[in-house]
Scaffold this active site. Structure first.
Site, PDB file in Angstrom:
ATOM      1  N   ASN A 228       0.824  -1.211   0.000  1.00 19.30           N
ATOM      2  CA  ASN A 228       0.000   0.000   0.000  1.00 19.30           C
ATOM      3  C   ASN A 228       0.861   1.265   0.000  1.00 19.30           C
ATOM      4  OD1 ASN A 228      -2.626  -1.011  -0.113  1.00 19.30           O
ATOM      5  ND2 ASN A 228      -2.718  -1.356   2.098  1.00 19.30           N
ATOM      6  N   ASP A 237      -5.699  -2.671  -3.661  1.00 29.89           N
ATOM      7  CA  ASP A 237      -7.004  -3.254  -3.989  1.00 29.89           C
ATOM      8  C   ASP A 237      -6.893  -4.211  -5.178  1.00 29.89           C
ATOM      9  OD1 ASP A 237      -8.117  -1.832  -1.955  1.00 29.89           O
ATOM     10  OD2 ASP A 237      -9.070  -0.313  -3.237  1.00 29.89           O
ATOM     11  N   GLU A 263      -6.151  -7.583   4.759  1.00 29.44           N
ATOM     12  CA  GLU A 263      -5.473  -8.507   3.844  1.00 29.44           C
ATOM     13  C   GLU A 263      -5.528  -9.941   4.347  1.00 29.44           C
ATOM     14  OE1 GLU A 263      -2.118  -7.065   6.596  1.00 29.44           O
ATOM     15  OE2 GLU A 263      -4.088  -6.410   5.896  1.00 29.44           O
TER      16      GLU A 263
END
Length: 350
Positions: A228, A237, A263
């Site tokens: 991220n 995503d 996650e």
């Protein structure tokens, strides 16, 4: 004497049939086809798959599905002067069907298979004519069907009735959509936490009752925060959606997989002993390691996962305890270097 459950469901069939016949509902072929469609949908939802090919040959597949699963002991089909003769041996629920057959004007009411057959042939603008049906004795039933063109599939249905039926179908589809949305993770399309918790308890109770092995996997993406931070949340995503696709490809149809949060994912493996659970986990781990992940903008992302497996069977611990054990094993897998599988082992210290 038959067991109570069998008689109860036969009683429901007869009761509905009598009342619908009383109001002449079953004179409408369209209604019979709709009921047949719903029967098949219910069978599919409960593991008795009927994979339609949109061919008239689906009729033979349908009959074979019923016979294979014990609807009759044997079935012999032979040509007749019109259509074919069907000779059934030990047809299930024959007493209920005979009672309805003697009552109803439409012979297709007498048997759920007939209703399903009406649906299948109706999709091809055909209909089945029943020239005769005879209950020879308690074990042998004979019927003669002829497949013909259906020039008036909607019959003499009133337009107001048809419009009402269409509105009902729209409402039913919306209800199914709402149900799907309520149990689905919007990002990955997998099941969500709510569904896995509800279904997990049911599956574990079933395994405990029947003394079946069961396993739980909990896994998450290694160093996902770095993904991220490097590629942004949109890139993260994309990685999560790709991982969900790999799960669908690597797991069995009977396995239940869900996004547990962030996650982290959980998989319930019904009827799966520990060695087999380890094989499935390794297949998934390797598939992720070898997959080509990207951030959706052409940048390659290297992804691995760590997996924890509960080490006990359902008959020995609860679903909640199995989740906790799998989570402890996952923590150990990450602590020992990630990209690996750890099976929980009870230390005996509580």
């Amino acid at each position: 004497m038959k067991d109570f459950n069998s008689v109860l469901y036969e009683a429901v069939l007869v009761a509905f049939g009598k009342i619908l016949a009383k109001y002449d509902v079953f004179t409408q072929a369209m209604i019979m086809r709709d009921i047949g469609k719903e029967v098949l949908a219910y069978l599919n939802n409960h593991g008795f798959g009927f994979q339609e090919t949109d061919s008239i040959e689906d009729l033979t597949m349908l009959i074979n599905l019923f016979v294979k699963n014990g609807f009759a002991e044997t079935l012999e089909v032979s040509p007749a002067d019109k259509g074919d003769n069907y000779v059934w041996t030990n047809l299930y629920g024959v007493a209920a069907y005979k009672e309805l057959y003697d009552l109803a004007l439409n012979p297709f009411l007498a048997c759920p298979l007939n209703l399903c057959m009406s649906y299948v042939v109706g999709k091809h603008k055909k209909k089945l004519l029943m020239h005769r049906k005879e209950f020879i004795n308690e074990s042998v039933t004979e019927a003669q069907y002829e497949l013909v063109d259906d020039d008036d599939p909607e019959g003499n249905m009133n337009e107001l009735v048809l419009q009402s039926a269409r509105l009902f179908e729209i409402a039913d589809e919306k209800q199914k959509l709402f149900r799907h949305q309520s149990i689905t993770d919007t990002l990955t399309g997998l099941h969500n936490l709510r569904h896995i918790l509800d279904e997990g308890k049911r599956i574990f109770e079933h395994a405990e009752k029947h003394q079946l092995p069961i396993a739980i996997l909990i896994f998450d993406i290694d160093h996902f925060k770095l993904v991220n931070d490097t590629f942004g949340h949109s890139g993260g995503d994309v990685v999560l959606r790709t991982l969900a696709d790999i799960c669908r490809q690597s797991l069995r149809e009977t396995d239940l997989v869900a996004r547990y949060g962030g996650e982290e994912f959980v998989v319930i493996l019904p009827n799966t002993p520990p060695p087999r659970a380890m094989e499935i986990a390794e297949r998934l781990r390797k598939a992720v390691e070898l997959a080509a992940f990207s951030d959706g903008k052409g940048n390659k992302v290297n992804i691995t996962i760590s997996i924890g497996i509960n080490g006990e069977n359902a008959r020995e611990i609860s679903f909640d305890a199995a989740l906790q054990n799998a989570d402890k094993a996952l923590f150990q897998a990450k602590h020992e270097g990630r990209n690996q599988i750890v099976v929980y082992k009870n230390s005996g210290n509580g």
